[in-house]
Design an enzyme around this catalytic site. Sequence first.
Site, PDB file in Angstrom:
ATOM      1  N   VAL A 137       0.777  -1.476  -0.085  1.00 38.19           N
ATOM      2  CA  VAL A 137       0.055  -0.089  -0.077  1.00 38.19           C
ATOM      3  C   VAL A 137       0.908   1.390  -0.043  1.00 38.19           C
ATOM      4  CG1 VAL A 137      -1.787  -1.097   1.087  1.00 38.19           C
ATOM      5  CG2 VAL A 137      -0.333  -0.024   2.658  1.00 38.19           C
ATOM      6  N   GLU A 138       0.138   2.452  -0.321  1.00 42.64           N
ATOM      7  CA  GLU A 138       0.806   3.627  -0.317  1.00 42.64           C
ATOM      8  C   GLU A 138       2.048   3.651  -1.395  1.00 42.64           C
ATOM      9  OE1 GLU A 138      -0.475   6.315   0.943  1.00 42.64           O
ATOM     10  OE2 GLU A 138      -1.267   5.732   3.058  1.00 42.64           O
ATOM     11  N   GLY A 139       1.800   3.076  -2.370  1.00 39.62           N
ATOM     12  CA  GLY A 139       2.585   2.916  -3.346  1.00 39.62           C
ATOM     13  C   GLY A 139       3.547   1.666  -3.345  1.00 39.62           C
TER      14      GLY A 139
END
Length: 764
Positions: free
Chosen positions: A440-442
């Site tokens: 997540v978050e990239g």
Amino acid sequence: MSSQPSLRRRYLSDPAFKFFKKVLPPLSETEREAMEAGSVWWDGELFAGNPDWRTLLQYPKPRLSEEEQAFVDNQLETLLDMLDDFDIVQQRKDLPPEVWAYLKKEKFFSLIISKEFGGLAFSAYANSTIVSKIATRSLSAAVTVMVPNSLGPGELLTHYGTDAQKNYWLPRLANGEDVPCFALTGPEAGSDAGSIPDKGVVCMGKFNGEDVLGIRLTWNKRYITLAPVATVLGLAFKLDDPDGLIGDTENLGITCALIPADHEGVEIGERHNPLGLAFMNGPTRGEDVFIPMDWVIGGQDYVGKGWRMLVECLSAGRGISLPALGTAVGHLAARTTGAYSYVRKQFGMNIGKFEGVAEALGRIGGYTYMLEAARTLTTTSLDMHEKPGIVTAIAKYHMTELARTILNDSMDIHSGRAIQLGPLNYIGHHYFGMPVAITVEGANILTRNLMIFGQGATRCHPYVLKEMEAAANTDDNKGAEEFDALLIKHISFATKNVFKSFGNAFTRSRFNHSPVSGETADYYRQLSRMSRALAVTADVSMLTLGGELKRREMISARLGDVLSNLYLASAVLKRFEDEGRQQSDLPLVHYSLQHCLNKCAIAFDGAFNNFPRKGVGSSLRALLFPLGMHFKAPSDDVAVEIANLLMTPGAHRERLTHLCYVGNKETDPVAIMERAFEAMQSIRPIEKKMAVAAKNGQIARKGPLADRLAQALEQNVLTEDEIEQVKKADALRSKAIQVDNFDPSWFAPADTASAGKGKKGKAA
């Protein structure tokens, strides 16, 4: 004299200006917004080739305020005592109702909301500390707490909301009346958030019986944490205005809105199953859903500004929440694996004494020290009101990857003790959960290959971004004039770095400045050398590859690894100074810094070997490392020292693992291991007596402990009190090394064995 600038322009700057226009990578609008939204912090010092170490050491020391410390000591401890991760994940598949109620009542969802609106307004460091401690107890609970305090409605409203939006929503979010989620990721847009297909169209529509200006929305999102239980949905979408109702531009860009979950047409409530963890995560959809224009976050003035809003706020998630999970894994694994390595015996010896185990233990300890250092330095930047996109990307990628390695080592050492899930297993759910943080978050692959150096090379370089802006100037004369001034500074900058780098190679960096003396002084000098080498390599890479550098992800990733390890090493040095240069921590410091320097050397070596322009890589190697790269991985001796530290109680162990929740209950799994560890440590003198007696032939070397104790009593080797102490310690040891087993009904289908479903495992 006046002719010199014109000659310089004619024969140097203007040809270079035309060349730059061709080779420098063009900035897309989303890239430009991302770079303008962030700030350059310590990463700029590292990238420029001459880091001012005094600046680093003068950054504030991370501290909790009295209010934050009181919350950690009281509300947080109460919450941790309420959590039973086995019950949460394996039985309820949700947090218990009383935990949900407590989280809302005590404002765990409003750590970042200002006091004006009823929130706690805690620092980034406090936010990170709270999430980390929860994560050592339960990743599912930690994720539940961290999401509302990361990218989401609370963060976006605080920075961009209208007064009316803040006054209505923030108090409701602060007191838990509303639970937020934020929907960005969809089936066709993950790390490439700029390509989201979800659409909105500006139009007139009915709302509360009146015709109002608004937006008709269609969206399909997934992986949205808290979506199944959210009462308010933050939504990112692309907005069009085909009829020109709010201006002359048809494609307005990414926009963010806040929509009540019970609004007509909002589909919410289904759940994903994120590797079996129990935090709420699921999809949301809507088709032709009409919302009024004033539901856009920031109102109509912020239409089309959603991408910049998201980029500015993503730093919190990357810099606080996910690094906090990685750090928590380190604290938990270092404490429990060190204890287990002493408690567990094979061939009559603590398994931590085997060199193979000691090697992995050394890695766990060294990486954990590095994780905590990076956590505190990164939150320091955020508490200084910086928005360092590159620093937070480094933290997110490397801290989750370090945690993955720590978990693998911990699983290997615990062996069967770690792979059997049950109430006694304190590491298994973390093993399942870390890939979530990595994704997540990239996604980590893209963060490493595209973002850290790809953006860092442009954003952190003292001249390149300004040169690109000059090259993009529509007024060529003005652009060329600006470029001329920048180019001369850039040439001077590059020349100094080249000569200093070459000098460093032959002097072993001994003339580089160090702000301290003692065992860590040389690390400052060597890191300065690596910083200069990175500056030179980055300049040459951008000059020879230009826009192609974007597509050469493997080269970009390796140079990003150099920048990242320089940052991690900086964090270690800062922590060592902040904590008073604790001499017992030196093995951890040496391990961390030797690791970082070695990784820098490996990254340079890979970049030079694979440089796409013939001869450039070998020329860089000859210039920067003509005598070779003499940066070795941490030695075996240092790893063994750390293994012994982890297996020895004391202030050093508490300092290294202070975020790990132990608990006081008889059933707390970490407490079970900790009590056994302490008990076995207390009988060390007695075990030494028995070892001497065995050597002298007074008692058997092997055999059942009860028989050997009886022999020791008969031979007056031990007293009855000492024998009783050994028996109690061994009983605790035996309990700590057990694993859980279950009645067969536990595994039967729910409709045929509902009675068995609630039974906990028994230690065996």
